[in-house]
Design a protein around this motif. Structure first.
Motif, short mmCIF file in Angstrom:
data_model
loop_
_atom_site.label_atom_id
_atom_site.label_comp_id
_atom_site.label_asym_id
_atom_site.label_seq_id
_atom_site.Cartn_x
_atom_site.Cartn_y
_atom_site.Cartn_z
N LEU A 200 0.94 -1.36 0.04
CA LEU A 200 0.27 -0.16 0.00
C LEU A 200 0.84 1.58 0.57
CD1 LEU A 200 -3.10 0.46 0.16
CD2 LEU A 200 -3.12 0.50 2.42
N LEU A 201 1.86 1.44 0.49
CA LEU A 201 2.86 1.95 0.64
C LEU A 201 3.41 2.23 -0.92
CD1 LEU A 201 4.28 4.50 2.35
CD2 LEU A 201 6.05 3.02 2.57
N LEU A 202 3.70 1.35 -1.20
CA LEU A 202 4.46 1.29 -2.63
C LEU A 202 3.61 1.81 -3.53
CD1 LEU A 202 6.49 0.27 -4.81
CD2 LEU A 202 5.16 -1.21 -5.23
N LEU A 203 2.20 1.39 -3.41
CA LEU A 203 1.29 2.27 -4.04
C LEU A 203 0.79 3.88 -4.05
CD1 LEU A 203 -0.68 2.42 -6.47
CD2 LEU A 203 -2.40 1.60 -5.27
N LEU A 204 0.78 3.85 -2.75
CA LEU A 204 1.32 5.78 -1.71
C LEU A 204 2.34 6.32 -2.76
CD1 LEU A 204 -0.31 7.84 -0.35
CD2 LEU A 204 0.84 6.82 1.25
N LEU A 251 12.04 -7.83 -3.30
CA LEU A 251 11.56 -7.43 -4.36
C LEU A 251 10.55 -6.14 -4.04
CD1 LEU A 251 10.76 -10.56 -7.17
CD2 LEU A 251 12.67 -8.76 -6.84
N ALA A 252 9.37 -5.85 -3.99
CA ALA A 252 8.82 -5.32 -2.94
C ALA A 252 9.78 -4.03 -2.34
CB ALA A 252 7.62 -5.96 -2.01
N ALA A 253 11.04 -4.60 -1.40
CA ALA A 253 11.10 -3.42 -0.88
C ALA A 253 12.15 -3.18 -1.93
CB ALA A 253 12.66 -3.82 0.12
N ALA A 257 12.12 1.60 -3.00
CA ALA A 257 13.09 2.25 -2.47
C ALA A 257 13.13 3.24 -4.03
CB ALA A 257 14.33 1.56 -2.42
N LEU A 258 12.84 1.97 -4.86
CA LEU A 258 12.73 2.54 -6.76
C LEU A 258 11.47 3.67 -6.45
CD1 LEU A 258 13.96 -0.06 -9.04
CD2 LEU A 258 15.55 2.21 -8.24
N ALA A 259 10.51 3.31 -6.12
CA ALA A 259 9.61 4.30 -6.08
C ALA A 259 9.82 5.60 -5.31
CB ALA A 259 8.10 3.45 -5.62
N ALA A 260 11.01 5.91 -4.38
CA ALA A 260 11.10 6.63 -3.55
C ALA A 260 12.13 7.38 -4.04
CB ALA A 260 11.44 6.47 -1.85
N SER A 279 4.31 -3.45 -10.05
CA SER A 279 4.10 -3.79 -8.75
C SER A 279 2.88 -4.45 -8.53
CB SER A 279 4.54 -1.93 -7.95
OG SER A 279 5.19 -1.32 -8.66
N GLY A 280 1.72 -3.99 -9.29
CA GLY A 280 1.13 -4.93 -8.61
C GLY A 280 0.92 -6.36 -9.14
N LEU A 281 1.62 -6.99 -9.71
CA LEU A 281 2.21 -7.91 -10.44
C LEU A 281 2.62 -8.59 -8.72
CD1 LEU A 281 3.70 -8.17 -13.85
CD2 LEU A 281 1.79 -9.47 -12.59
N LEU A 282 3.76 -7.73 -8.11
CA LEU A 282 3.72 -8.73 -6.77
C LEU A 282 2.71 -8.78 -5.78
CD1 LEU A 282 7.27 -6.15 -6.81
CD2 LEU A 282 7.28 -9.07 -7.25
N TYR A 283 2.77 -7.17 -5.89
CA TYR A 283 1.17 -7.53 -4.35
C TYR A 283 -0.23 -8.89 -4.86
CZ TYR A 283 -3.22 -6.79 -2.30
OH TYR A 283 -4.19 -7.11 -1.15
N GLY A 284 -0.34 -9.18 -6.47
CA GLY A 284 -0.78 -10.37 -6.41
C GLY A 284 -0.48 -11.62 -6.53
N LEU A 285 0.82 -11.65 -6.46
CA LEU A 285 1.68 -13.34 -6.00
C LEU A 285 1.70 -13.13 -4.19
CD1 LEU A 285 4.45 -12.89 -8.35
CD2 LEU A 285 2.61 -14.17 -8.58
N ALA A 286 1.42 -11.83 -4.02
CA ALA A 286 1.93 -11.91 -2.67
C ALA A 286 0.45 -12.49 -1.62
CB ALA A 286 2.33 -10.52 -1.55
N ALA A 287 -0.48 -11.81 -2.45
CA ALA A 287 -2.21 -12.47 -1.66
C ALA A 287 -2.74 -13.12 -2.34
CB ALA A 287 -2.87 -11.29 -2.26
#
Length: 345
Positions: A200-204, A251-253, A257-260, A279-287
């Motif tokens: 969620l922070l990544l999306l923000l 990968l999410a971390a 960092a790159l998005a920041a 980024s959505g692919l990463l979240y979908g795989l985690a969920a």
């Protein structure tokens, strides 16, 4: 001294009752189109007392003569019948000792099949394993999965507590209603997205600069993130494609960092939507593990995946709308503050 003695006795009674409650049995029901699957969880120590013999605590699956003995014992203590008294067919499958539970429990799976013409959604369940030999042994009856009733494995619903020999309870789940399952999966997606933390922070972090630049870019980022997570759920929830959790966390971390850095100094200007898709692919795989753990089959799983994805997208849309509102509200303040600054020469 009398008061102190009473306090000690009360504490011992509470401690005993807490340990007794912790060592109770559970019956977890999963409703299918033509049968009911039951998971029986029995504390190993009390089961050994009821059988009058020691039981191995090995985590290996129970097989052979011991499996047949336990199946006979459990078969004599479970009796689902229809409202007019017709008995269901009960067949026991795998059994094992769950070593991750404290105290250790025997986990047995059984299929409860109604007679011809009877609905699997309405019956009277008689169950008193251990309780017949050890009166007062508590048994919790819960619904773990009922797609048509809106109950999913993430939030089992307790419907009765059987604490008497030959306890019986009427189970009536009502008529089929697939929309209740769809809505339950959607609500699960909203809760999961709201607790996604790093994702969620990544999306923000991706959304904040886009909200300042262009609402259209913000909408594209949100749609790309939702598309990526849906594709990953379609591949990951059925178990076709899985990535270890530690690799996903790394990968999410890195993506965060790159998005920041991009928010301060653009690294992939013009490619934000592609980055959001990844980024959505990463979240979908985690969920995906959350949807897979619902233990749904066939068309129910096929319906749960888009419902869960829709719930996630709703929560994320609320975050993007809040981000856009803050950006719109902050715009006049920024311009007003800039008007007091000296002009550049």
């Amino acid at each position: 001294m009398s008061l102190l003695l009473r306090l000690v006795l009360a504490w011992l009674a509470l401690a005993w009752s807490g340990s007794a409650a912790a060592s109770g049995s559970e019956v977890l029901l999963e409703f299918r189109d033509d049968a009911v699957l039951a998971e029986l969880r029995l504390p190993l120590h009390e089961l050994a007392l009821a059988l009058g013999r020691p039981l191995p605590a090995s985590p290996l699956p129970v097989r052979g003569r011991l499996h047949a003995e336990l199946a006979r014992y459990l078969g004599a203590h479970i009796d689902p019948v229809t409202a007019d008294g017709r008995h269901w067919w009960v067949e026991f499958a795998d059994m094992r000792v769950a070593v991750d539970a404290d105290p250790r429990v025997l986990v047995a799976h059984a299929a409860l099949v109604p007679p011809a013409g009877a609905s699997p959604r309405s019956f009277v369940l008689g169950y008193d394993a251990i309780a017949r030999e050890l009166p007062g042994h508590p048994i919790r009856l819960a619904i773990r999965n009922d797609w048509h009733g809106g109950v999913l494995a993430s939030h089992p619903a307790t419907i009765a507590l059987l604490d008497a020999p030959r306890g019986r309870v009427a189970v009536d789940r009502g008529p089929d209603d697939a929309w209740r399952g769809w809505l339950a999966a959607c609500r699960l997606g909203v809760r999961h997205a709201a607790d996604a933390g790093r994702y969620l922070l990544l999306l923000l972090v991706l959304a904040a600069p886009a909200a300042v630049r262009s609402p259209a870019l913000l909408a594209r980022i949100g749609a790309a993130f939702a598309l990526g997570q849906t594709l990953a759920l379609l591949a990951g929830a059925p178990g076709w494609f899985r990535v270890p959790a530690d690799i996903l966390d790394a990968l999410a971390a890195g993506a965060l960092a790159l998005a920041a850095v991009h928010a301060v100094r653009p690294l992939f200007a013009g490619g934000e939507t592609w980055y959001a898709t990844g980024s959505g692919l990463l979240y979908g795989l985690a969920a995906a593990g959350t949807v897979g753990a619902l233990n749904l089959d066939g068309w129910q799983l096929a319906a749960a995946i888009p419902a869960f994805a829709a719930g996630c997208a709703l929560a994320q849309a609320a975050l993007l709308a809040a981000t856009l509102s803050v950006a719109v509200a902050a715009g006049p303040l920024v311009r007003r503050r800039a008007a007091w600054l000296p002009a550049r020469r």
